[in-house]
Write a protein that holds these residues in place. Structure first.
Motif, PDB file in Angstrom:
ATOM      1  N   GLY A 293     -74.671 -32.284  72.136  1.00  9.33           N
ATOM      2  CA  GLY A 293     -73.561 -32.405  71.407  1.00  9.33           C
ATOM      3  C   GLY A 293     -72.302 -32.373  72.602  1.00  9.33           C
ATOM      4  O   GLY A 293     -72.588 -32.358  73.787  1.00  9.33           O
ATOM      5  N   SER A 294     -71.166 -31.938  71.833  1.00 11.32           N
ATOM      6  CA  SER A 294     -70.031 -31.958  72.721  1.00 11.32           C
ATOM      7  C   SER A 294     -69.039 -30.825  72.030  1.00 11.32           C
ATOM      8  O   SER A 294     -69.079 -30.636  70.961  1.00 11.32           O
ATOM      9  CB  SER A 294     -69.231 -33.384  72.583  1.00 11.32           C
ATOM     10  OG  SER A 294     -68.853 -33.810  71.482  1.00 11.32           O
ATOM     11  N   LEU A 295     -68.016 -30.568  72.524  1.00 12.63           N
ATOM     12  CA  LEU A 295     -66.861 -29.744  72.540  1.00 12.63           C
ATOM     13  C   LEU A 295     -65.815 -29.869  73.141  1.00 12.63           C
ATOM     14  O   LEU A 295     -65.888 -30.514  74.339  1.00 12.63           O
ATOM     15  CB  LEU A 295     -67.318 -28.251  72.676  1.00 12.63           C
ATOM     16  CG  LEU A 295     -67.818 -27.362  73.701  1.00 12.63           C
ATOM     17  CD1 LEU A 295     -66.619 -27.027  74.538  1.00 12.63           C
ATOM     18  CD2 LEU A 295     -68.754 -26.186  73.583  1.00 12.63           C
ATOM     19  N   GLN A 296     -64.598 -29.544  72.680  1.00 15.38           N
ATOM     20  CA  GLN A 296     -63.373 -29.728  73.356  1.00 15.38           C
ATOM     21  C   GLN A 296     -62.433 -28.441  73.128  1.00 15.38           C
ATOM     22  O   GLN A 296     -62.254 -27.870  72.332  1.00 15.38           O
ATOM     23  CB  GLN A 296     -62.406 -30.882  72.942  1.00 15.38           C
ATOM     24  CG  GLN A 296     -61.544 -31.382  73.364  1.00 15.38           C
ATOM     25  CD  GLN A 296     -60.843 -32.634  73.206  1.00 15.38           C
ATOM     26  OE1 GLN A 296     -61.544 -33.422  72.246  1.00 15.38           O
ATOM     27  NE2 GLN A 296     -59.793 -33.060  73.864  1.00 15.38           N
ATOM     28  N   GLN A 297     -61.873 -28.036  74.256  1.00 11.12           N
ATOM     29  CA  GLN A 297     -61.011 -27.354  74.386  1.00 11.12           C
ATOM     30  C   GLN A 297     -59.756 -27.289  75.363  1.00 11.12           C
ATOM     31  O   GLN A 297     -59.904 -27.627  76.475  1.00 11.12           O
ATOM     32  CB  GLN A 297     -61.585 -25.751  74.762  1.00 11.12           C
ATOM     33  CG  GLN A 297     -60.695 -24.446  74.934  1.00 11.12           C
ATOM     34  CD  GLN A 297     -61.567 -23.206  75.011  1.00 11.12           C
ATOM     35  OE1 GLN A 297     -62.409 -23.185  75.012  1.00 11.12           O
ATOM     36  NE2 GLN A 297     -60.782 -22.176  75.261  1.00 11.12           N
ATOM     37  N   GLY A 298     -58.576 -27.407  74.486  1.00 11.06           N
ATOM     38  CA  GLY A 298     -57.443 -28.040  75.266  1.00 11.06           C
ATOM     39  C   GLY A 298     -57.648 -29.333  75.980  1.00 11.06           C
ATOM     40  O   GLY A 298     -58.154 -30.254  75.103  1.00 11.06           O
ATOM     41  N   ALA A 299     -57.485 -29.719  77.182  1.00 16.36           N
ATOM     42  CA  ALA A 299     -57.725 -31.092  77.667  1.00 16.36           C
ATOM     43  C   ALA A 299     -59.281 -31.194  78.185  1.00 16.36           C
ATOM     44  O   ALA A 299     -59.595 -32.255  78.442  1.00 16.36           O
ATOM     45  CB  ALA A 299     -56.762 -31.314  78.910  1.00 16.36           C
ATOM     46  N   VAL A 300     -60.111 -30.094  78.292  1.00 15.86           N
ATOM     47  CA  VAL A 300     -61.411 -30.246  78.578  1.00 15.86           C
ATOM     48  C   VAL A 300     -62.376 -30.641  77.517  1.00 15.86           C
ATOM     49  O   VAL A 300     -62.402 -29.926  76.452  1.00 15.86           O
ATOM     50  CB  VAL A 300     -61.693 -29.052  79.431  1.00 15.86           C
ATOM     51  CG1 VAL A 300     -63.064 -28.760  79.827  1.00 15.86           C
ATOM     52  CG2 VAL A 300     -60.720 -28.481  80.420  1.00 15.86           C
ATOM     53  N   THR A 301     -63.202 -31.564  78.013  1.00 10.03           N
ATOM     54  CA  THR A 301     -64.224 -32.146  76.900  1.00 10.03           C
ATOM     55  C   THR A 301     -65.527 -32.114  77.860  1.00 10.03           C
ATOM     56  O   THR A 301     -65.865 -32.253  78.963  1.00 10.03           O
ATOM     57  CB  THR A 301     -64.200 -33.551  76.522  1.00 10.03           C
ATOM     58  OG1 THR A 301     -62.649 -33.760  75.989  1.00 10.03           O
ATOM     59  CG2 THR A 301     -65.027 -33.794  75.591  1.00 10.03           C
ATOM     60  N   ILE A 302     -66.552 -31.499  76.858  1.00  9.85           N
ATOM     61  CA  ILE A 302     -67.769 -31.052  77.661  1.00  9.85           C
ATOM     62  C   ILE A 302     -69.047 -31.929  76.621  1.00  9.85           C
ATOM     63  O   ILE A 302     -68.798 -31.564  75.392  1.00  9.85           O
ATOM     64  CB  ILE A 302     -68.265 -29.834  77.808  1.00  9.85           C
ATOM     65  CG1 ILE A 302     -67.319 -28.933  78.549  1.00  9.85           C
ATOM     66  CG2 ILE A 302     -69.484 -29.375  78.222  1.00  9.85           C
ATOM     67  CD1 ILE A 302     -67.308 -27.299  78.527  1.00  9.85           C
ATOM     68  N   MET A 303     -69.816 -32.493  77.189  1.00 13.12           N
ATOM     69  CA  MET A 303     -71.124 -32.882  76.679  1.00 13.12           C
ATOM     70  C   MET A 303     -72.321 -32.818  77.344  1.00 13.12           C
ATOM     71  O   MET A 303     -72.519 -32.939  78.439  1.00 13.12           O
ATOM     72  CB  MET A 303     -70.616 -34.601  76.459  1.00 13.12           C
ATOM     73  CG  MET A 303     -71.988 -35.417  75.593  1.00 13.12           C
ATOM     74  SD  MET A 303     -71.762 -36.996  75.337  1.00 13.12           S
ATOM     75  CE  MET A 303     -70.294 -36.817  73.830  1.00 13.12           C
ATOM     76  N   GLY A 304     -73.330 -32.435  76.436  1.00 17.68           N
ATOM     77  CA  GLY A 304     -74.680 -32.173  77.010  1.00 17.68           C
ATOM     78  C   GLY A 304     -75.772 -33.363  76.128  1.00 17.68           C
ATOM     79  O   GLY A 304     -75.724 -33.378  74.965  1.00 17.68           O
ATOM     80  N   LYS A 305     -76.598 -33.705  77.057  1.00 20.23           N
ATOM     81  CA  LYS A 305     -77.694 -34.537  76.328  1.00 20.23           C
ATOM     82  C   LYS A 305     -78.910 -34.261  77.232  1.00 20.23           C
ATOM     83  O   LYS A 305     -78.897 -34.371  78.451  1.00 20.23           O
ATOM     84  CB  LYS A 305     -77.036 -36.004  76.374  1.00 20.23           C
ATOM     85  CG  LYS A 305     -77.857 -37.025  75.862  1.00 20.23           C
ATOM     86  CD  LYS A 305     -77.221 -38.356  76.132  1.00 20.23           C
ATOM     87  CE  LYS A 305     -78.143 -39.581  75.657  1.00 20.23           C
ATOM     88  NZ  LYS A 305     -77.567 -40.993  75.620  1.00 20.23           N
TER      89      LYS A 305
END
Length: 335
Positions: A293-305
């Motif tokens: 999945g993915s998450l976002q905080q401020g300008a930072v986006t993280i995705m794991g797969k």
């Protein structure tokens, strides 16, 4: 950080239209941009300065103090984290030592590049006009210093906009704001106090006493690797700046609940940049218990797969569309 060549092709038409004063002003701004970018980039490397800055991301705020000086050909820098658990980073050229007083540990990592505020522009900064419409905006004041704002308007949906405020006298970056498509500030970092000029060399020494008995942990980093992993569809303007292999030591906390974490493992990291925004790709052996999945905080986006026997993580200061494009185009191509 070094510069690459900048094409002035975007400015050719307006340069030739001398009849309109407004167009002349726009043309002059366009010609000033490469010089201003170079000044911002050089100032962070060559100047002596010390100051306190605040980083705000969503509802989180962190305060740090940085001291930087150039001693001959040696760059010395000290970053002190002032919130939460005390820790300090001492950089000597491309070697960084992280002091962790709680565990009386010093973590040493080599082959590190200068990537912290105010040194935000990377080696391909001269290519920024390919991805952003850059122009001089209003003047402002930050930490009592007069500064000139540079506005970066993205040319596509794969990056955010920026407002960089550079010291009018020296070019040192004093504030950086990240803005979304609605021109709302979603992340910012700014000096609250700054002194540019004479800096006592003692100020870049560790603050902690009697560290001779501390545990030294050498972080194994192999630079300039060619792992065979590639990103086939990078957003326009992004180029690979570094690829390295890290050895992640035993995570005792995780090992107690997950046997697969009970031994060290290697992680491939690739870093891509358009000169301002950065995207990192991490590739490591897959472990159980991870949720895609993915998450976002401020300008930072993280995705794991999960991909076969590997776990891929993409982290970037870019919108979700850019992260998805990178994630969906990661492939392994054996040599």
């Amino acid at each position: 950080m070094l510069f690459t060549r900048l094409s002035f092709s975007l400015f050719v038409l307006t340069t030739g239209l001398a009849a309109s004063p407004m167009l002349c002003a726009q043309s002059q701004d366009a010609q000033d941009v490469p010089t201003m970018l170079r000044k911002v980039q050089t100032a962070a490397q060559k100047l002596n300065y010390t100051g306190t800055f605040v980083y705000q991301q969503a509802n989180q705020m962190r305060t740090s103090r940085i001291t930087h000086l150039l001693d001959g050909n040696v760059e010395l820098e000290k970053l002190e984290i002032l919130d939460g658990k005390p820790r300090e980073y001492i950089r000597r050229n491309d070697e960084v030592s992280c002091y962790l007083p709680e565990s009386k540990t010093v973590q040493v990592e080599k082959h590190v590049t200068q990537e912290i505020f105010p040194a935000l522009l990377t080696s391909n900064a001269q290519s920024l006009p390919e991805s952003y419409l850059i122009k001089k905006a209003e003047q402002s004041r930050v930490a009592g210093a007069e500064c000139q704002i540079l506005s970066f308007e993205p040319k596509d949906m794969y990056r955010y906009g920026y407002r960089l405020c550079m010291d009018k006298s020296t070019g040192l970056l004093l504030r950086a704001q990240t803005v979304n498509a609605k021109n709302e500030v979603i992340e910012q970092i700014a000096f609250t106090q700054i002194l540019i000029g004479d800096v006592d060399k003692n100020r870049v020494k560790p603050s902690f006493q009697n560290t001779a008995q501390w545990h030294i942990e050498n972080l194994t980093v192999q630079p300039n690797v060619n792992s065979g992993w590639v990103v086939k569809a990078l957003p326009a303007g992004f180029k690979k700046t570094r690829e390295m292999k890290r050895l992640i030591p035993i995570n005792n906390a995780a090992a107690s609940s997950d046997a697969s974490q009970a031994k060290p493992h290697q992680v491939i990291q690739m870093i891509f940049s358009d000169g301002l925004a950065a995207i990192s790709v991490f590739i490591e052996p897959d472990t159980q218990g991870r949720t895609e999945g993915s998450l976002q905080q401020g300008a930072v986006t993280i995705m794991g797969k999960r991909q076969g026997e590997y776990w891929l993580t993409v982290v970037g200061e870019v919108p979700l569309a850019a992260i998805k494009q990178v994630m969906n185009s990661i492939e392994f191509k054996p040599k």
